[in-house]
Design an enzyme around this catalytic site. Structure first.
Site, PDB file in Angstrom:
ATOM      1  N   LYS A 162       0.320   0.135  14.963  1.00  0.00           N
ATOM      2  CA  LYS A 162       1.699   0.058  15.476  1.00  0.00           C
ATOM      3  C   LYS A 162       1.995  -1.173  16.345  1.00  0.00           C
ATOM      4  O   LYS A 162       3.165  -1.537  16.529  1.00  0.00           O
ATOM      5  CB  LYS A 162       2.017   1.317  16.313  1.00  0.00           C
ATOM      6  N   PRO A 170      -5.195   0.799  18.368  1.00  0.00           N
ATOM      7  CA  PRO A 170      -4.866   0.239  17.052  1.00  0.00           C
ATOM      8  C   PRO A 170      -4.879   1.255  15.904  1.00  0.00           C
ATOM      9  O   PRO A 170      -4.494   0.915  14.781  1.00  0.00           O
ATOM     10  CB  PRO A 170      -5.948  -0.827  16.846  1.00  0.00           C
ATOM     11  N   TYR A 203      -9.365   5.828   6.430  1.00  0.00           N
ATOM     12  CA  TYR A 203      -9.584   6.273   7.812  1.00  0.00           C
ATOM     13  C   TYR A 203     -10.599   7.413   7.764  1.00  0.00           C
ATOM     14  O   TYR A 203     -10.335   8.453   7.158  1.00  0.00           O
ATOM     15  CB  TYR A 203      -8.280   6.795   8.426  1.00  0.00           C
ATOM     16  N   TYR A 225       3.485   6.365   9.793  1.00  0.00           N
ATOM     17  CA  TYR A 225       2.681   5.196   9.432  1.00  0.00           C
ATOM     18  C   TYR A 225       3.552   4.101   8.804  1.00  0.00           C
ATOM     19  O   TYR A 225       3.388   2.916   9.109  1.00  0.00           O
ATOM     20  CB  TYR A 225       1.577   5.602   8.460  1.00  0.00           C
ATOM     21  N   HIS A 231       0.860  -1.191   0.000  1.00  0.00           N
ATOM     22  CA  HIS A 231       0.000   0.000   0.000  1.00  0.00           C
ATOM     23  C   HIS A 231       0.892   1.234   0.000  1.00  0.00           C
ATOM     24  O   HIS A 231       1.659   1.445   0.930  1.00  0.00           O
ATOM     25  CB  HIS A 231      -0.920   0.009   1.215  1.00  0.00           C
TER      26      HIS A 231
HETATM   27  C1  LIG Z   1      -8.233  -7.667  18.140  1.00  0.00           C
HETATM   28  C2  LIG Z   1      -6.915  -7.006  17.939  1.00  0.00           C
HETATM   29  C3  LIG Z   1      -6.707  -6.231  16.810  1.00  0.00           C
HETATM   30  C4  LIG Z   1      -5.479  -5.657  16.611  1.00  0.00           C
HETATM   31  N1  LIG Z   1      -5.284  -4.894  15.497  1.00  0.00           N
HETATM   32  C5  LIG Z   1      -4.057  -4.389  15.253  1.00  0.00           C
HETATM   33  C6  LIG Z   1      -3.785  -3.642  14.086  1.00  0.00           C
HETATM   34  O1  LIG Z   1      -4.670  -3.403  13.270  1.00  0.00           O
HETATM   35  N2  LIG Z   1      -2.531  -3.208  13.855  1.00  0.00           N
HETATM   36  C7  LIG Z   1      -1.518  -3.458  14.754  1.00  0.00           C
HETATM   37  O2  LIG Z   1      -0.358  -3.095  14.477  1.00  0.00           O
HETATM   38  N3  LIG Z   1      -1.743  -4.131  15.880  1.00  0.00           N
HETATM   39  C8  LIG Z   1      -2.994  -4.604  16.149  1.00  0.00           C
HETATM   40  N4  LIG Z   1      -3.219  -5.303  17.297  1.00  0.00           N
HETATM   41  C9  LIG Z   1      -2.134  -5.470  18.201  1.00  0.00           C
HETATM   42  C10 LIG Z   1      -1.269  -6.636  17.807  1.00  0.00           C
HETATM   43  O3  LIG Z   1      -2.042  -7.757  17.523  1.00  0.00           O
HETATM   44  C11 LIG Z   1      -0.329  -6.870  18.965  1.00  0.00           C
HETATM   45  O4  LIG Z   1       0.358  -5.674  19.246  1.00  0.00           O
HETATM   46  C12 LIG Z   1       0.666  -7.971  18.674  1.00  0.00           C
HETATM   47  O5  LIG Z   1       0.028  -9.226  18.607  1.00  0.00           O
HETATM   48  C13 LIG Z   1       1.726  -8.012  19.773  1.00  0.00           C
HETATM   49  O6  LIG Z   1       2.508  -9.145  19.620  1.00  0.00           O
HETATM   50  P1  LIG Z   1       3.074  -9.862  20.927  1.00  0.00           P
HETATM   51  O7  LIG Z   1       3.840 -11.029  20.422  1.00  0.00           O
HETATM   52  O8  LIG Z   1       3.718  -8.890  21.790  1.00  0.00           O
HETATM   53  O9  LIG Z   1       1.782 -10.340  21.725  1.00  0.00           O
HETATM   54  P2  LIG Z   1       0.677 -11.406  21.325  1.00  0.00           P
HETATM   55  O10 LIG Z   1       0.468 -11.466  19.884  1.00  0.00           O
HETATM   56  O11 LIG Z   1      -0.491 -11.116  22.200  1.00  0.00           O
HETATM   57  O12 LIG Z   1       1.340 -12.782  21.737  1.00  0.00           O
HETATM   58  C14 LIG Z   1       1.446 -13.182  23.085  1.00  0.00           C
HETATM   59  C15 LIG Z   1       1.344 -14.681  23.132  1.00  0.00           C
HETATM   60  O13 LIG Z   1       1.571 -15.097  24.480  1.00  0.00           O
HETATM   61  C16 LIG Z   1       0.672 -16.115  24.802  1.00  0.00           C
HETATM   62  N5  LIG Z   1       0.491 -16.102  26.259  1.00  0.00           N
HETATM   63  C17 LIG Z   1      -0.151 -15.177  26.994  1.00  0.00           C
HETATM   64  N6  LIG Z   1      -0.078 -15.492  28.302  1.00  0.00           N
HETATM   65  C18 LIG Z   1       0.624 -16.647  28.375  1.00  0.00           C
HETATM   66  C19 LIG Z   1       1.005 -17.478  29.461  1.00  0.00           C
HETATM   67  N7  LIG Z   1       0.692 -17.179  30.726  1.00  0.00           N
HETATM   68  N8  LIG Z   1       1.695 -18.606  29.184  1.00  0.00           N
HETATM   69  C20 LIG Z   1       2.035 -18.924  27.910  1.00  0.00           C
HETATM   70  N9  LIG Z   1       1.694 -18.168  26.840  1.00  0.00           N
HETATM   71  C21 LIG Z   1       1.007 -17.041  27.086  1.00  0.00           C
HETATM   72  C22 LIG Z   1      -0.579 -15.809  24.022  1.00  0.00           C
HETATM   73  O14 LIG Z   1      -1.334 -16.970  23.763  1.00  0.00           O
HETATM   74  C23 LIG Z   1      -0.032 -15.186  22.738  1.00  0.00           C
HETATM   75  O15 LIG Z   1       0.075 -16.111  21.677  1.00  0.00           O
HETATM   76  C24 LIG Z   1      -4.450  -5.862  17.552  1.00  0.00           C
HETATM   77  C25 LIG Z   1      -4.665  -6.627  18.696  1.00  0.00           C
HETATM   78  C26 LIG Z   1      -5.901  -7.199  18.903  1.00  0.00           C
HETATM   79  C27 LIG Z   1      -6.121  -8.012  20.153  1.00  0.00           C
END
Ligand SMILES: Cc1cc2nc3c(=O)[nH]c(=O)nc-3n(C[C@H](O)[C@H](O)[C@H](O)COP(=O)(O)OP(=O)(O)OC[C@H]3O[C@@H](n4cnc5c(N)ncnc54)[C@H](O)[C@@H]3O)c2cc1C
Length: 392
Positions: free
Chosen positions: A298, A294, A202, A386, A76
Site C-alpha cells: 500500500k 509492506p 503470500y 489489494y 496480475h
Molecule cells: C525497501 C522498501 C520496500 C518497499 N516495498 C514496498 C512494496 O512492496 N509495496 C509498497 O506499496 N510500498 C513499498 N514500500 C514503500 C514505498 O516505497 C513508499 O511508501 C513510497 O516510496 C512512498 O513514496 P514517498 O514519495 O512518500 O516517499 P519516498 O519514496 O521515500 O520519497 C521521499 C524522497 O524524499 C527525499 N528526501 C528525504 N529527506 C529529504 C530532505 N531532507 N531533503 C530533500 N529530499 C529529501 C528522499 O531522497 C526521497 O527520494 C517500500 C519501501 C521500502 C523502503
C-alpha cells in the site's frame, strides 16, 4: 539574492509523492520546484515497491505521465495465499472486477522523472542540508545544491513529501502520532532466476512468512520474515534459499526456481500515522505522514492517492483563493490512509508468526486463512483492498 527562486509550491522530496504532485500541479498551470537529497542514479537503483493498484495505473496513464506501465508492466489478476503447504488463488477480476500491476517503483520514478523533464519541470537532485522555515507565514526552503552553492526557494505553500525520515513532519505543531511496531522484519532479496509463478505468492508457514514476487524474466524479488536484528551479511545464498524453500514447500510439490542472490536487505517495518497532515502553509504527503507494513503493498499507492487529493486542494487554494480547501486535506487523505493501515495490519498479522505465540494462536491464524479462502465475502474483501478502493 541570485540564488533565490520564487515559486508557487516548494516540494521537499522527489519520490513518487513529490514528483507526481509536481506533475499534477503543472497540468493545472501551477508552478513548483522539487528538491531531493538523492541523485537520479541513486533513486533509479533503489529497489522498493512493485505493485500498483488499478487507480495508481490510471493516474500514471490518464494524467499523461506515461503509458509504459501498460506495455512494460504485468497485469496480475490475482494472488496466491499459501498455507498448510497448499496454494489458494484469490481471483481479483472475478471477485472485485479489478487487477493490480507489477511495475517496480524504479520504473515509476523513471516515468515521473522523464515527464517532469519533458514538461520543463524544475527538480533539483543531489541537494543537502535542506531546511524549511516560515510555514505559518512565508515558507522558505533553503538547501545546498549539487554544486555546493547555498540556495533559497520562497513559495506560497510548501509540501513535505520527504519520506519516512521527514524533516518537515516535525514542523506540524500539536500533531498526534499513531504508532505500532512489529517484532519482526522482512529479509528482502533480489535473485537471478526465472519466475517461479506468474503471480505473487503470500505464504504462511510454521517457520514464518514468505512472499514470492517477480521483476523480469531473469530477476525475481523475494522476502521472508526475519528478526529485525538480522545482519544481511551473515546470510549466505544457501542459507537464504534454505529458508525460502522450506517455507514454500508443500504436499503439492511446488518448488521455487533458485539462482544467485544479487542483493539482500533487512526491512524493519511499522505502522505510523501523523495527524494533522497540514500546519499553516505546510502540507505533508506520502511516507512523510504515514507508513504501513509492506505486506499489503500500500505505501507507494497511498503516496499517489495523497497527492491526487493534495493537487486538487492546492489548485483550489491557489487559483480560486479558496484557503478553506486546505482545511479539508487531512480528513480527505486520512480516510483512505486508515483503511490502508487496517488492511496492511490485517494482512501482516494474518500471515506472520510472532515469537512466543501459543498453539492456540497458530491454529486460530490457520482458521482465519481457511475461512478467508472458503468464503467469497472474505476473499472479496481481500481482493477489493489489494486492488485499491476507488479514489473519490
Ligand atoms: C525497501 C522498501 C520496500 C518497499 N516495498 C514496498 C512494496 O512492496 N509495496 C509498497 O506499496 N510500498 C513499498 N514500500 C514503500 C514505498 O516505497 C513508499 O511508501 C513510497 O516510496 C512512498 O513514496 P514517498 O514519495 O512518500 O516517499 P519516498 O519514496 O521515500 O520519497 C521521499 C524522497 O524524499 C527525499 N528526501 C528525504 N529527506 C529529504 C530532505 N531532507 N531533503 C530533500 N529530499 C529529501 C528522499 O531522497 C526521497 O527520494 C517500500 C519501501 C521500502 C523502503
Amino acid at each position: 539574492m541570485s540564488n533565490t527562486t520564487r515559486t508557487q509550491v516548494a516540494i521537499v522530496g522527489g519520490g513518487p509523492a513529490g514528483l507526481m504532485l509536481s506533475h499534477l500541479l503543472h497540468n493545472a498551470g501551477i508552478e513548483s520546484v522539487v528538491i531531493d537529497n538523492r541523485t537520479v542514479e541513486q533513486i533509479e537503483t533503489t529497489h522498493r515497491a512493485g505493485i500498483l493498484e488499478r487507480d495508481s495505473v490510471r493516474l500514471l496513464v490518464d494524467s499523461g505521465v506515461s503509458d509504459r506501465v501498460l506495455t512494460d508492466g504485468h497485469e496480475h489478476e490475482g494472488i496466491s495465499l499459501r498455507f498448510g503447504g497448499v496454494s489458494h488463488r484469490i481471483d481479483f477480476q472475478k471477485l472485485a472486477g479489478a487487477s493490480c500491476w507489477l511495475y517496480p517503483q524504479t520504473e515509476v520514478f523513471i516515468d515521473l522523472h522523464r515527464a517532469r523533464t519533458r514538461d520543463g519541470g524544475d527538480v533539483r537532485y543531489g541537494v543537502s542540508d535542506a531546511e524549511v522555515t516560515g510555514v505559518t507565514d512565508t515558507p522558505i526552503v533553503r538547501f545546498t545544491d549539487a554544486d555546493g552553492a547555498r540556495q533559497e526557494i520562497t513559495a506560497d505553500l510548501v509540501v513535505g513529501a520527504d519520506g519516512s525520515r521527514s524533516i518537515c513532519r516535525g514542523l506540524v505543531a500539536d500533531a498526534h502520532q499513531y504508532f505500532r511496531e512489529y517484532p519482526f522484519a522482512w529479509f528482502g532479496v533480489m535473485v537471478q532466476a526465472p519466475p517461479s509463478a506468474p503471480e505473487l505468492i503470500y505464504t504462511r508457514a510454521p517457520e514464518g512468512f514468505a512472499l514470492i514476487s517477480q521483476r523480469t524474466d531473469t530477476v525475481q524479488r523475494m522476502y521472508f520474515q526475519c528478526d529485525p536484528g538480522e545482519n544481511p551479511d551473515d546470510w549466505s545464498d544457501d542459507r537464504i534459499w534454505d529458508q525460502l524453500h522450506t517455507r514454500l514447500s508443500g504436499e503439492d510439490g511446488f518448488r521455487l526456481k533458485d539462482g544467485p542472490v544479487l542483493e539482500r536487505t533487512v526491512l524493519p517495518f511499522r505502522s505510523f500515522v501523523q495527524s494533522p497532515m497540514r500546519h499553516g502553509k505546510l502540507l505533508l504527503a506520502g511516507d512523510a505522514a504515514h507508513t504501513v507494513p509492506p505486506t499489503g503493498a500500500k505505501g507507494l499507492n497511498l503516496a499517489l492517492a495523497d497527492v491526487r487529493v493534495l493537487a486538487d486542494v492546492l489548485e483550489r487554494a491557489i487559483t480560486k483563493d479558496d484557503d478553506a480547501a486546505l482545511d479539508t486535506y487531512t480528513d480527505r487523505a486520512l480516510s483512505r490512509v486508515w483503511k490502508a493501515q487496517h488492511f496492511s495490519y490485517w494482512m501482516t498479522t494474518m500471515l506472520h508468526n510472532v515469537d512466543g505465540a501459543s498453539d492456540f494462536d497458530e491454529q486460530r491464524q490457520l482458521g482465519e486463512l481457511e475461512t478467508l479462502v472458503a468464503s467469497e465475502a472474505g476473499s472479496t474483501y481481500l481482493a477489493e483492498g489489494y486492488t485499491g478502493w476507488p479514489l473519490h
